[in-house]
Write a protein that holds these residues in place. Sequence first.
Motif, PDB file in Angstrom:
ATOM      1  N   ARG A   9       0.832  -1.179   0.000  1.00 58.60           N
ATOM      2  CA  ARG A   9       0.000   0.000   0.000  1.00 58.60           C
ATOM      3  C   ARG A   9       0.884   1.252   0.000  1.00 58.60           C
ATOM      4  O   ARG A   9       1.747   1.424   0.851  1.00 58.60           O
ATOM      5  N   ASP A  10       0.686   2.113  -0.974  1.00 58.70           N
ATOM      6  CA  ASP A  10       1.506   3.310  -1.096  1.00 58.70           C
ATOM      7  C   ASP A  10       0.948   4.482  -0.303  1.00 58.70           C
ATOM      8  O   ASP A  10       1.687   5.222   0.338  1.00 58.70           O
ATOM      9  N   GLU A  11      -0.364   4.650  -0.342  1.00 58.46           N
ATOM     10  CA  GLU A  11      -0.941   5.813   0.308  1.00 58.46           C
ATOM     11  C   GLU A  11      -2.420   5.614   0.595  1.00 58.46           C
ATOM     12  O   GLU A  11      -3.064   4.707   0.061  1.00 58.46           O
ATOM     13  N   PHE A  12      -2.937   6.470   1.460  1.00 55.44           N
ATOM     14  CA  PHE A  12      -4.368   6.587   1.697  1.00 55.44           C
ATOM     15  C   PHE A  12      -4.813   7.976   1.238  1.00 55.44           C
ATOM     16  O   PHE A  12      -3.994   8.877   1.034  1.00 55.44           O
ATOM     17  N   LEU A  13      -6.120   8.142   1.103  1.00 52.21           N
ATOM     18  CA  LEU A  13      -6.693   9.437   0.766  1.00 52.21           C
ATOM     19  C   LEU A  13      -7.570   9.900   1.927  1.00 52.21           C
ATOM     20  O   LEU A  13      -8.526   9.217   2.298  1.00 52.21           O
ATOM     21  N   LEU A  14      -7.230  11.032   2.520  1.00 51.27           N
ATOM     22  CA  LEU A  14      -8.015  11.599   3.615  1.00 51.27           C
ATOM     23  C   LEU A  14      -9.156  12.413   3.010  1.00 51.27           C
ATOM     24  O   LEU A  14      -8.986  13.558   2.616  1.00 51.27           O
ATOM     25  N   LEU A  15     -10.323  11.796   2.953  1.00 56.49           N
ATOM     26  CA  LEU A  15     -11.463  12.454   2.333  1.00 56.49           C
ATOM     27  C   LEU A  15     -11.984  13.611   3.174  1.00 56.49           C
ATOM     28  O   LEU A  15     -12.552  14.567   2.646  1.00 56.49           O
ATOM     29  N   GLY A  16     -11.812  13.486   4.486  1.00 54.34           N
ATOM     30  CA  GLY A  16     -12.143  14.581   5.386  1.00 54.34           C
ATOM     31  C   GLY A  16     -13.537  15.103   5.208  1.00 54.34           C
ATOM     32  O   GLY A  16     -14.516  14.361   5.245  1.00 54.34           O
ATOM     33  N   PHE A  17     -13.630  16.412   4.961  1.00 56.29           N
ATOM     34  CA  PHE A  17     -14.928  17.058   4.903  1.00 56.29           C
ATOM     35  C   PHE A  17     -15.499  17.093   3.492  1.00 56.29           C
ATOM     36  O   PHE A  17     -16.545  17.705   3.266  1.00 56.29           O
ATOM     37  N   ARG A  23     -17.148  23.955   1.344  1.00 56.52           N
ATOM     38  CA  ARG A  23     -16.114  24.658   0.604  1.00 56.52           C
ATOM     39  C   ARG A  23     -14.769  24.581   1.332  1.00 56.52           C
ATOM     40  O   ARG A  23     -14.654  25.023   2.472  1.00 56.52           O
ATOM     41  N   PRO A  24     -13.733  24.051   0.660  1.00 51.83           N
ATOM     42  CA  PRO A  24     -12.413  23.923   1.304  1.00 51.83           C
ATOM     43  C   PRO A  24     -11.832  25.262   1.736  1.00 51.83           C
ATOM     44  O   PRO A  24     -11.192  25.351   2.788  1.00 51.83           O
ATOM     45  N   THR A  25     -12.047  26.314   0.943  1.00 51.51           N
ATOM     46  CA  THR A  25     -11.474  27.624   1.288  1.00 51.51           C
ATOM     47  C   THR A  25     -12.054  28.157   2.585  1.00 51.51           C
ATOM     48  O   THR A  25     -11.331  28.668   3.452  1.00 51.51           O
ATOM     49  N   LEU A  26     -13.371  28.026   2.736  1.00 50.65           N
ATOM     50  CA  LEU A  26     -14.026  28.489   3.961  1.00 50.65           C
ATOM     51  C   LEU A  26     -13.554  27.680   5.163  1.00 50.65           C
ATOM     52  O   LEU A  26     -13.266  28.235   6.231  1.00 50.65           O
ATOM     53  N   LEU A  27     -13.460  26.354   4.983  1.00 46.69           N
ATOM     54  CA  LEU A  27     -12.977  25.502   6.074  1.00 46.69           C
ATOM     55  C   LEU A  27     -11.539  25.859   6.437  1.00 46.69           C
ATOM     56  O   LEU A  27     -11.179  25.883   7.619  1.00 46.69           O
ATOM     57  N   LEU A  86      -5.835  23.425   1.515  1.00 42.94           N
ATOM     58  CA  LEU A  86      -5.273  24.487   0.683  1.00 42.94           C
ATOM     59  C   LEU A  86      -4.815  23.968  -0.672  1.00 42.94           C
ATOM     60  O   LEU A  86      -5.024  24.614  -1.700  1.00 42.94           O
ATOM     61  N   SER A  87      -4.192  22.801  -0.674  1.00 41.41           N
ATOM     62  CA  SER A  87      -3.621  22.260  -1.906  1.00 41.41           C
ATOM     63  C   SER A  87      -4.587  21.377  -2.670  1.00 41.41           C
ATOM     64  O   SER A  87      -4.401  21.131  -3.868  1.00 41.41           O
ATOM     65  N   GLY A  88      -5.599  20.858  -1.971  1.00 38.76           N
ATOM     66  CA  GLY A  88      -6.524  19.933  -2.622  1.00 38.76           C
ATOM     67  C   GLY A  88      -5.958  18.551  -2.790  1.00 38.76           C
ATOM     68  O   GLY A  88      -6.526  17.721  -3.503  1.00 38.76           O
ATOM     69  N   SER A  89      -4.824  18.277  -2.133  1.00 37.82           N
ATOM     70  CA  SER A  89      -4.190  16.953  -2.222  1.00 37.82           C
ATOM     71  C   SER A  89      -4.433  16.192  -0.920  1.00 37.82           C
ATOM     72  O   SER A  89      -3.802  16.487   0.101  1.00 37.82           O
ATOM     73  N   PRO A  90      -5.335  15.218  -0.916  1.00 36.93           N
ATOM     74  CA  PRO A  90      -5.689  14.528   0.322  1.00 36.93           C
ATOM     75  C   PRO A  90      -4.833  13.306   0.642  1.00 36.93           C
ATOM     76  O   PRO A  90      -5.096  12.607   1.609  1.00 36.93           O
ATOM     77  N   SER A  91      -3.828  13.027  -0.172  1.00 34.22           N
ATOM     78  CA  SER A  91      -3.077  11.782  -0.003  1.00 34.22           C
ATOM     79  C   SER A  91      -2.145  11.850   1.208  1.00 34.22           C
ATOM     80  O   SER A  91      -1.598  12.898   1.550  1.00 34.22           O
ATOM     81  N   ILE A  92      -1.993  10.702   1.869  1.00 35.99           N
ATOM     82  CA  ILE A  92      -1.034  10.540   2.954  1.00 35.99           C
ATOM     83  C   ILE A  92      -0.431   9.149   2.813  1.00 35.99           C
ATOM     84  O   ILE A  92      -1.136   8.190   2.505  1.00 35.99           O
ATOM     85  N   SER A  93       0.858   9.045   2.987  1.00 32.71           N
ATOM     86  CA  SER A  93       1.534   7.760   2.790  1.00 32.71           C
ATOM     87  C   SER A  93       1.096   6.764   3.854  1.00 32.71           C
ATOM     88  O   SER A  93       0.605   7.135   4.928  1.00 32.71           O
ATOM     89  N   PHE A  94       1.299   5.494   3.536  1.00 33.80           N
ATOM     90  CA  PHE A  94       0.956   4.431   4.488  1.00 33.80           C
ATOM     91  C   PHE A  94       1.723   4.617   5.795  1.00 33.80           C
ATOM     92  O   PHE A  94       1.144   4.568   6.882  1.00 33.80           O
ATOM     93  N   ALA A  95       3.043   4.868   5.680  1.00 34.94           N
ATOM     94  CA  ALA A  95       3.860   5.075   6.881  1.00 34.94           C
ATOM     95  C   ALA A  95       3.463   6.355   7.599  1.00 34.94           C
ATOM     96  O   ALA A  95       3.438   6.410   8.830  1.00 34.94           O
ATOM     97  N   GLY A  96       3.139   7.402   6.818  1.00 33.98           N
ATOM     98  CA  GLY A  96       2.721   8.660   7.429  1.00 33.98           C
ATOM     99  C   GLY A  96       1.428   8.522   8.195  1.00 33.98           C
ATOM    100  O   GLY A  96       1.246   9.138   9.252  1.00 33.98           O
ATOM    101  N   CYS A  97       0.511   7.705   7.675  1.00 31.44           N
ATOM    102  CA  CYS A  97      -0.752   7.456   8.353  1.00 31.44           C
ATOM    103  C   CYS A  97      -0.516   6.733   9.684  1.00 31.44           C
ATOM    104  O   CYS A  97      -1.105   7.083  10.713  1.00 31.44           O
ATOM    105  N   ALA A  98       0.349   5.727   9.651  1.00 26.99           N
ATOM    106  CA  ALA A  98       0.668   4.990  10.884  1.00 26.99           C
ATOM    107  C   ALA A  98       1.337   5.899  11.908  1.00 26.99           C
ATOM    108  O   ALA A  98       1.021   5.845  13.107  1.00 26.99           O
ATOM    109  N   LEU A  99       2.252   6.761  11.449  1.00 27.30           N
ATOM    110  CA  LEU A  99       2.941   7.675  12.363  1.00 27.30           C
ATOM    111  C   LEU A  99       1.968   8.695  12.947  1.00 27.30           C
ATOM    112  O   LEU A  99       2.038   9.018  14.142  1.00 27.30           O
ATOM    113  N   GLN A 100       1.060   9.197  12.121  1.00 24.65           N
ATOM    114  CA  GLN A 100       0.076  10.154  12.616  1.00 24.65           C
ATOM    115  C   GLN A 100      -0.807   9.520  13.689  1.00 24.65           C
ATOM    116  O   GLN A 100      -1.076  10.123  14.733  1.00 24.65           O
TER     117      GLN A 100
END
Length: 324
Positions: A9-17, A23-27, A86-100
Amino acid sequence: MNQGNSSSRDEFLLLGFSIFEMRPTLLFLIFSLLYGTILAFNITIMSAILLDQTLHMPMYFLLFALAASETCTTLVTIPRLLVSLLSGSPSISFAGCALQMLCFFGFSANNCFLLVAMAYDRYVAICYPLQYRMQMNNRVCAQLATTSFTLGFLISTIIVNLVFRLPFCGPNGIRHFFCDLAPVLSLACSDTYQSNIGILVLSAIVLLGTVTLIFLSYIYILSAILQIHSSTGRWKAFSTCASHLTVVITHFGCAFFVYLKPRSDSSLDADTLISVVYVFLTPLFNPVIYTLRNKEVKLAIKKLQRHSFCPKHSDQKSQWHFCN
């Protein structure tokens, strides 16, 4: 995306809100304002405790530790959320997700144990005032803070191992704004029963165990307060505990709702909203509660503000002994 097991697994996508079509800008603007306020409040309280010698006492040392731990908890989740909005990029690495997840639950559990330490401090101060300086000294303060941190991250390490030993070979969209337990577990492509049971037991140990210890402490505290003959003395003793009780109710109320209730896919969206309260409002309310209800802290903050406009006093050395 590689559809292999968890090791591929390379990454996950944080779909969030995005699931709520907001609206992402307002959030981004709202959350940035909240985060800036959180940092300002907690850094102000920590600075006041560090620089004001009248606050170099066990109660304020533990308050400093709690403010620092809550600040670290927000650092684990909020900056990543703001970058994603801000960037519109929701990806987080597998290792980054575990560390978070490791850091978030490590500091969150640390907060729980620190709240127990603060209850113990109030218990000794009210029930055994003559022994307070002996029982709450530098060594005890350091041991309480170190033990809280160690236990918090030990339990968090076990939880993360229970989650990320599972294979993740299906969809990679996490219905949350950070790598929380239920949304990540819902993506596992094998039976999660054993992991869920283990996580539930550990969560119960942390949450129910710490709440029980705090509850028992306050039974003794209340008994001691009722034995004080002076109504002024009773009120003063109770007021020293009111802020701590308010923080305990806020902190554990959100945590119990999210982590000790039955799991279901339909509840993930509600969990996301409750997590906003837990991640944003709890570290925002706590310093406000302690500031508004504590004359010593308010006075120290005023002195700190005056000191910032008086450079001629900046060469004065501050003693760094929190506990007497």
